[in-house]
Scaffold this motif. Structure first.
Motif, mmCIF file in Angstrom:
data_model
loop_
_atom_site.group_PDB
_atom_site.id
_atom_site.type_symbol
_atom_site.label_atom_id
_atom_site.label_comp_id
_atom_site.label_asym_id
_atom_site.label_seq_id
_atom_site.Cartn_x
_atom_site.Cartn_y
_atom_site.Cartn_z
ATOM 1 N N MET A 135 26.228 32.777 43.613
ATOM 2 C CA MET A 135 25.819 32.377 44.956
ATOM 3 C C MET A 135 25.265 30.954 44.890
ATOM 4 O O MET A 135 24.058 30.735 44.766
ATOM 5 C CB MET A 135 24.781 33.335 45.528
ATOM 6 N N LEU A 136 26.153 29.983 44.993
ATOM 7 C CA LEU A 136 25.785 28.580 44.984
ATOM 8 C C LEU A 136 26.078 27.976 46.358
ATOM 9 O O LEU A 136 26.923 28.500 47.108
ATOM 10 C CB LEU A 136 26.557 27.838 43.896
ATOM 11 N N PRO A 137 25.399 26.910 46.735
ATOM 12 C CA PRO A 137 25.579 26.342 48.083
ATOM 13 C C PRO A 137 27.048 26.117 48.426
ATOM 14 O O PRO A 137 27.812 25.546 47.650
ATOM 15 C CB PRO A 137 24.798 25.034 48.008
ATOM 16 N N GLY A 138 27.438 26.592 49.606
ATOM 17 C CA GLY A 138 28.810 26.449 50.074
ATOM 18 C C GLY A 138 29.738 27.566 49.659
ATOM 19 O O GLY A 138 30.861 27.659 50.170
ATOM 20 N N ASP A 139 29.305 28.437 48.732
ATOM 21 C CA ASP A 139 30.141 29.569 48.325
ATOM 22 C C ASP A 139 30.207 30.607 49.439
ATOM 23 O O ASP A 139 29.247 30.798 50.200
ATOM 24 C CB ASP A 139 29.580 30.243 47.071
ATOM 25 N N LEU A 140 31.331 31.299 49.514
ATOM 26 C CA LEU A 140 31.514 32.427 50.431
ATOM 27 C C LEU A 140 31.686 33.692 49.609
ATOM 28 O O LEU A 140 32.545 33.757 48.724
ATOM 29 C CB LEU A 140 32.744 32.208 51.308
ATOM 30 N N VAL A 141 30.858 34.698 49.906
ATOM 31 C CA VAL A 141 30.922 35.994 49.225
ATOM 32 C C VAL A 141 31.182 37.067 50.278
ATOM 33 O O VAL A 141 30.507 37.101 51.316
ATOM 34 C CB VAL A 141 29.617 36.297 48.465
ATOM 35 N N SER A 194 35.679 38.111 37.239
ATOM 36 C CA SER A 194 36.867 38.974 37.261
ATOM 37 C C SER A 194 37.655 38.827 38.556
ATOM 38 O O SER A 194 38.883 38.693 38.546
ATOM 39 C CB SER A 194 36.436 40.426 37.061
ATOM 40 N N SER A 195 36.970 38.863 39.697
ATOM 41 C CA SER A 195 37.638 38.769 40.991
ATOM 42 C C SER A 195 38.379 37.443 41.129
ATOM 43 O O SER A 195 39.544 37.399 41.544
ATOM 44 C CB SER A 195 36.601 38.912 42.113
ATOM 45 N N LEU A 196 37.718 36.356 40.772
ATOM 46 C CA LEU A 196 38.338 35.036 40.891
ATOM 47 C C LEU A 196 39.504 34.890 39.926
ATOM 48 O O LEU A 196 40.537 34.304 40.254
ATOM 49 C CB LEU A 196 37.289 33.954 40.639
ATOM 50 N N ALA A 197 39.368 35.438 38.712
ATOM 51 C CA ALA A 197 40.451 35.352 37.732
ATOM 52 C C ALA A 197 41.684 36.118 38.181
ATOM 53 O O ALA A 197 42.822 35.676 37.984
ATOM 54 C CB ALA A 197 39.966 35.882 36.383
ATOM 55 N N LEU A 204 49.629 33.685 42.449
ATOM 56 C CA LEU A 204 49.695 34.493 41.238
ATOM 57 C C LEU A 204 48.710 35.650 41.341
ATOM 58 O O LEU A 204 47.543 35.443 41.688
ATOM 59 C CB LEU A 204 49.362 33.646 40.003
ATOM 60 N N GLN A 205 49.182 36.869 41.049
ATOM 61 C CA GLN A 205 48.341 38.047 41.086
ATOM 62 C C GLN A 205 48.738 38.969 39.934
ATOM 63 O O GLN A 205 49.870 38.905 39.452
ATOM 64 C CB GLN A 205 48.500 38.796 42.415
ATOM 65 N N PRO A 206 47.821 39.822 39.506
ATOM 66 C CA PRO A 206 48.165 40.729 38.399
ATOM 67 C C PRO A 206 49.285 41.688 38.788
ATOM 68 O O PRO A 206 49.197 42.377 39.808
ATOM 69 C CB PRO A 206 46.853 41.460 38.125
ATOM 70 N N MET A 220 36.543 38.632 46.326
ATOM 71 C CA MET A 220 35.233 38.718 46.966
ATOM 72 C C MET A 220 34.469 37.398 46.952
ATOM 73 O O MET A 220 33.431 37.275 47.579
ATOM 74 C CB MET A 220 34.365 39.773 46.258
ATOM 75 N N TYR A 221 34.988 36.404 46.224
ATOM 76 C CA TYR A 221 34.232 35.178 45.980
ATOM 77 C C TYR A 221 35.134 33.962 46.168
ATOM 78 O O TYR A 221 36.160 33.825 45.497
ATOM 79 C CB TYR A 221 33.662 35.216 44.559
#
Length: 359
Positions: A135-141, A194-197, A204-206, A220-221
């Motif tokens: 949770m850093l400034p400007g991030d959306l969760v 994990s979510s971002l990766a 690209l998706q698993p 989520m992030y």
């Protein structure tokens, strides 16, 4: 067949109307003009919550109320046109939440969908579905409906963010369920990032996971560093929207649709000195100023804004934006009720006939 006309006296009509209440019925024809207007007229008031006013109130609350007493220490952004409802627009709720150093906001889940746009933070986390998200400034969760989530601040400074929920919509549907997790925090079952990766790479998706339709993004992030870089890349070669500048939507990487089933999220760049054209649409919008200063005219109302302010625009209200800086871009985050409005096939949009609002 023809249209009929009956010449009842006012006294006869009034006596008839007075007697209906005992049976819990009422005539539709006396209010038809109000509930079936030629176009929507929102009760929502265009309004700006100024950070210089709100932040001291947020910090004062931390000295008076702990997370044990409040569970979620949030100041509601109450729209002055909605008569005290817990609502920022008719369908959207905005609030300012704070978690102080060493505090946790205990794990719970609820039916309303929620998003967090970070305003101030040196770190900390939101845990969703077993993963701790930065949770850093400007991030959306994102916190989808009925997902366990808790917040923690392991830094030396306050963590403050904008909460966005579809709470007024869920309340109108009488669907506001809530559940407490048996512990203060949920177990961490996913590796960091994990979510971002999995879902944050372009196209690209698993391959081992099902990619069928889903209402809410599996990502989520959405980090600010990536969102800002994408906006700035696009701004070098694209003119963008005449109404919103260079604007991009946070989307579900599996479907390309809105990031959440009931709320759409956007980030936009207004070029230095840019004055957009005016338009209106049937979706209502809550804006947050990430960087910059300027104004948004909504009908006859001018909302002056600067960094970290939050403001709202009612549905079907003509509006236009101005970046007041001649040398620096302005960045606005926003969320709307577009998935609901579009899902009901009620979305309409039109430009102002004169291009700009008078004044």
């Amino acid at each position: 067949m023809e249209i009929s006309s009956v010449n009842a006296t006012e006294a006869e009509l009034q006596a008839y109307y007075d007697g209906l209440g005992a049976y819990n019925v009422a005539p539709l024809w006396t209010v038809l003009g109000d509930i079936q207007a030629r176009e929507p007229v929102s009760k929502v008031t265009p309004y700006v919550w100024r950070w210089r006013d709100v932040r001291p109130l947020v910090i004062r609350a931390t000295a008076l109320v702990g997370t044990e007493q409040a569970e979620r220490r949030v100041l509601r952004l109450m729209n002055p046109g909605l008569g005290g409802r817990t609502a920022t627009t008719q369908t959207l709720f905005g609030g300012i939440q704070t978690v102080m150093p060493g505090e946790i906001a205990p794990a719970h889940r609820h039916t309303p969908n929620a998003l967090r746009f970070i305003i101030e933070s040196d770190g900390g986390y939101t845990a969703v579905g077993g993963e701790r998200l930065p949770m850093l400034p400007g991030d959306l969760v994102l916190t989808p409906s009925w997902e366990w989530h808790d917040h923690g601040n392991d830094t030396q400074n306050p963590m403050i963010w904008l909460d966005g929920l579809d709470l007024p919509l869920m309340s109108a549907l009488e669907m506001t369920f809530h559940d407490q997790y048996p512990e203060d925090t949920q177990p961490v079952t996913e590796s960091p990032g994990s979510s971002l990766a999995k879902y944050g790479s372009i196209a690209l998706q698993p391959a081992w996971e099902e990619h069928g339709p889903t209402g809410t993004s599996p990502l989520m992030y959405y980090p600010w560093t990536r969102a800002r870089a994408a906006l700035e890349r696009l701004a070098t070669g694209e003119g963008g929207s005449p109404y919103d500048g260079v604007i991009m939507e946070y989307t579900n990487p599996r479907t390309g649709a809105a990031a959440m089933s009931t709320m759409a999220c956007f980030i936009q760049l207004l070029r230095p000195g840019q004055h957009t054209l005016a338009h209106r649409h049937t979706t209502s919008t809550v804006y947050h100023v990430v960087e910059g200063r300027g104004s948004t005219r909504v009908g006859d109302t001018v909302l002056e804004w600067e960094e970290k302010d939050t403001f709202c625009v009612p549905g079907w209200a003509f509006h236009e934006h101005t970046n007041a800086s001649p040398s620096e871009p302005a960045y606005l985050f926003s969320f709307t009720d577009a998935p609901v409005i579009k899902g009901l096939q009620l979305y309409r949009e039109e430009p102002h006939p004169s291009g700009h609002l008078p004044g």
